[in-house]
Design an enzyme around this catalytic site. Structure first.
Site, PDB file in Angstrom:
ATOM      1  N   CYS A 152       0.879  -1.175   0.000  1.00 58.67           N
ATOM      2  CA  CYS A 152       0.000   0.000   0.000  1.00 58.67           C
ATOM      3  C   CYS A 152       0.906   1.211   0.000  1.00 58.67           C
ATOM      4  O   CYS A 152       1.562   1.516   1.000  1.00 58.67           O
ATOM      5  CB  CYS A 152      -0.921   0.011   1.215  1.00 58.67           C
ATOM      6  SG  CYS A 152      -1.983   1.480   1.293  1.00 58.67           S
ATOM      7  N   GLU A 187      -3.723   0.961  -5.991  1.00 55.28           N
ATOM      8  CA  GLU A 187      -2.780  -0.123  -6.275  1.00 55.28           C
ATOM      9  C   GLU A 187      -2.597  -0.196  -7.783  1.00 55.28           C
ATOM     10  O   GLU A 187      -3.472   0.249  -8.544  1.00 55.28           O
ATOM     11  CB  GLU A 187      -3.293  -1.449  -5.707  1.00 55.28           C
ATOM     12  CG  GLU A 187      -2.254  -2.560  -5.679  1.00 55.28           C
ATOM     13  CD  GLU A 187      -0.970  -2.140  -4.986  1.00 55.28           C
ATOM     14  OE1 GLU A 187      -0.018  -1.765  -5.727  1.00 55.28           O
ATOM     15  OE2 GLU A 187      -0.913  -2.163  -3.752  1.00 55.28           O
TER      16      GLU A 187
END
Length: 222
Positions: free
Chosen positions: A2, A104
């Protein structure tokens, strides 16, 4: 992994959602990046939930020279309990990292395409984080890292890891500094149900932390 997320909800909504007792002073953010200082939710000395500010990139309290050590932005939830870098905070200093969405990247034909991921119900999410306080010669620094877990079926189409998202009913016990049962902590850090999440492609402008504007969360065609 992340490495980017957004927090653009109103301070009043965030205060309500996380049941914090203090006020949050934060303008909408659409591209939060490592090394930046942002709010996290923890318990204060009296047991109240509060927003506190921390820099993204963990520095453990025992480090003598931070310049000689990486400042991890993520920690694997499966091993954080035993890794020297994370094990103290995993047991005694867990926090919630407020977010509306996270980003992402999926790679196809050598091109990285960013995706925005959020909860279907539109509520904020509390990502599982670890907090540390480093005492240096020039003062104290508060830092954090975001825990990750294996991808659910939605995320697996984009990346093999995803941030730990704590269910709201687990917020209280997650940030409880007296709760140290590793097995139960790990049970709260499992992949979030994919049926409760959604994802769509967004502009590659999000690749640069210099861009931080509402258009970053808009869907694009790929």
């Amino acid at each position: 992994m992340c490495g980017r997320y957004a927090l653009n909800r109103s301070p009043a909504k965030l205060k309500e959602h996380f049941a914090a007792t203090n006020e949050l002073d934060l303008k909408p953010r659409f591209n939060i990046a490592p090394t930046q200082t942002v709010p996290v939710v923890r318990l204060d000395e009296t047991g109240n939930r509060v927003f506190t500010y921390a820099r993204w990139g963990l520095i453990p309290s025992w480090v003598k020279d931070p310049e000689k050590l990486q400042h991890p932005i993520n920690a694997k939830s499966e091993t954080a309990a035993i890794k020297p870098m994370f094990r103290h905070a995993y047991r005694k200093s867990r926090v919630l990292v407020p977010a509306d969405t996270f980003y992402e990247w999926a790679t196809k034909d050598g091109v990285k395409q960013p995706y925005l991921i959020r909860l279907r119900d539109g509520e904020p999410m509390g990502m599982g984080g670890l907090l540390e306080h480093w005492h240096g010669p020039e003062g104290d620094e508060t830092t954090f890292t975001i825990l990750t877990t294996k991808a659910n079926s939605l995320m697996a189409k984009i990346h093999d890891r995803m941030p730990v998202i704590i269910k709201p009913e687990d917020y209280a016990i997650w940030i409880d500094t007296n709760f140290t049962d590793v097995i139960k902590i790990q049970a709260m850090a499992l992949p979030y149900p994919e049926r409760l999440m959604e994802a769509y492609p967004v502009s590659r402008k999000v690749n640069s932390p210099q861009h931080d504007s509402p258009d970053l969360i808009e869907e694009v065609q790929v």
